[in-house]
Design a protein around this motif. Structure first.
Motif, PDB file in Angstrom:
ATOM      1  N   ALA A  47       1.277  -1.364   0.186  1.00  0.00           N
ATOM      2  CA  ALA A  47       0.387  -0.144  -0.024  1.00  0.00           C
ATOM      3  C   ALA A  47       0.941   1.379   0.024  1.00  0.00           C
ATOM      4  N   ASP A  48       1.988   1.434   0.649  1.00  0.00           N
ATOM      5  CA  ASP A  48       2.922   2.436   0.522  1.00  0.00           C
ATOM      6  C   ASP A  48       3.230   2.286  -0.504  1.00  0.00           C
ATOM      7  N   THR A  49       2.406   3.579  -1.302  1.00  0.00           N
ATOM      8  CA  THR A  49       3.111   3.649  -2.589  1.00  0.00           C
ATOM      9  C   THR A  49       4.015   5.098  -2.866  1.00  0.00           C
ATOM     10  N   ASN A  50       4.491   5.913  -1.790  1.00  0.00           N
ATOM     11  CA  ASN A  50       5.764   6.619  -1.992  1.00  0.00           C
ATOM     12  C   ASN A  50       7.239   6.051  -0.901  1.00  0.00           C
ATOM     13  N   GLY A  51       6.726   4.769  -0.668  1.00  0.00           N
ATOM     14  CA  GLY A  51       8.060   4.213  -0.553  1.00  0.00           C
ATOM     15  C   GLY A  51       8.543   5.081   0.490  1.00  0.00           C
ATOM     16  N   ASP A  52       7.903   5.625   1.966  1.00  0.00           N
ATOM     17  CA  ASP A  52       8.201   6.227   3.572  1.00  0.00           C
ATOM     18  C   ASP A  52       8.234   5.090   4.306  1.00  0.00           C
ATOM     19  N   GLY A  53       7.456   4.274   3.918  1.00  0.00           N
ATOM     20  CA  GLY A  53       7.212   2.942   5.199  1.00  0.00           C
ATOM     21  C   GLY A  53       6.083   3.459   6.160  1.00  0.00           C
ATOM     22  N   LEU A  54       5.026   3.676   5.646  1.00  0.00           N
ATOM     23  CA  LEU A  54       4.024   4.005   6.832  1.00  0.00           C
ATOM     24  C   LEU A  54       2.800   4.525   5.366  1.00  0.00           C
ATOM     25  N   ILE A  55       1.455   4.525   6.266  1.00  0.00           N
ATOM     26  CA  ILE A  55       0.632   4.218   5.332  1.00  0.00           C
ATOM     27  C   ILE A  55       0.119   5.856   5.345  1.00  0.00           C
ATOM     28  N   ASP A  56      -0.145   7.091   4.633  1.00  0.00           N
ATOM     29  CA  ASP A  56      -1.416   8.276   4.630  1.00  0.00           C
ATOM     30  C   ASP A  56      -2.203   7.644   4.009  1.00  0.00           C
ATOM     31  N   TYR A  57      -3.734   8.513   4.627  1.00  0.00           N
ATOM     32  CA  TYR A  57      -4.843   8.660   4.308  1.00  0.00           C
ATOM     33  C   TYR A  57      -4.751   7.897   2.843  1.00  0.00           C
ATOM     34  N   LEU A  58      -4.158   8.989   1.856  1.00  0.00           N
ATOM     35  CA  LEU A  58      -4.916   8.419   0.171  1.00  0.00           C
ATOM     36  C   LEU A  58      -4.564   7.114   0.398  1.00  0.00           C
ATOM     37  N   GLU A  59      -3.112   6.692   0.725  1.00  0.00           N
ATOM     38  CA  GLU A  59      -2.263   5.263   0.078  1.00  0.00           C
ATOM     39  C   GLU A  59      -3.638   4.263   0.947  1.00  0.00           C
ATOM     40  N   PHE A  60      -4.003   4.747   2.192  1.00  0.00           N
ATOM     41  CA  PHE A  60      -4.629   4.527   2.552  1.00  0.00           C
ATOM     42  C   PHE A  60      -6.442   3.740   1.992  1.00  0.00           C
ATOM     43  N   CYS A  61      -6.361   4.399   1.999  1.00  0.00           N
ATOM     44  CA  CYS A  61      -7.878   4.511   0.831  1.00  0.00           C
ATOM     45  C   CYS A  61      -7.770   4.016  -0.842  1.00  0.00           C
ATOM     46  N   SER A  62      -6.554   4.065  -1.374  1.00  0.00           N
ATOM     47  CA  SER A  62      -7.050   2.763  -2.671  1.00  0.00           C
ATOM     48  C   SER A  62      -6.087   2.129  -2.445  1.00  0.00           C
ATOM     49  N   MET A  63      -5.315   1.419  -1.130  1.00  0.00           N
ATOM     50  CA  MET A  63      -5.780  -0.081  -0.354  1.00  0.00           C
ATOM     51  C   MET A  63      -6.768  -0.704  -0.760  1.00  0.00           C
ATOM     52  N   LEU A  64      -7.874   0.077  -0.041  1.00  0.00           N
ATOM     53  CA  LEU A  64      -9.171  -0.667   0.546  1.00  0.00           C
ATOM     54  C   LEU A  64     -10.544  -0.547  -0.942  1.00  0.00           C
TER      55      LEU A  64
END
Length: 65
Positions: A47-64
């Motif tokens: 889910a971590d599309t920007n590679g920072d090792g965390l999931i931000d809200y936009l990545e969370f929504c994309s994952m779902l």
């Protein structure tokens, strides 16, 4: 596709420290609550599309999606 839960609320529930991101440990804790013992690190990396090792809200929504 209909969403049957409140995404912002779900994100806040997982983001225990209120940092605005979901860490591996936060994700792992939440998955275990539901009896899911998959590799949280692997799931986060997917889910971590920007590679920072965390999931931000936009990545969370994309994952779902």
């Amino acid at each position: 596709m209909t969403c049957f839960f409140d995404r912002p609320q779900a994100f806040k529930q997982i983001d225990k420290d209120g940092s605005g991101t979901i860490s591996v440990s936060e994700l792992e804790q939440e998955l275990k609550k539901f009896g899911i013992y998959d590799d949280a690190k692997e799931l986060l990396a997917t889910a971590d599309t920007n590679g920072d090792g965390l999931i931000d809200y936009l990545e969370f929504c994309s994952m779902l999606r």
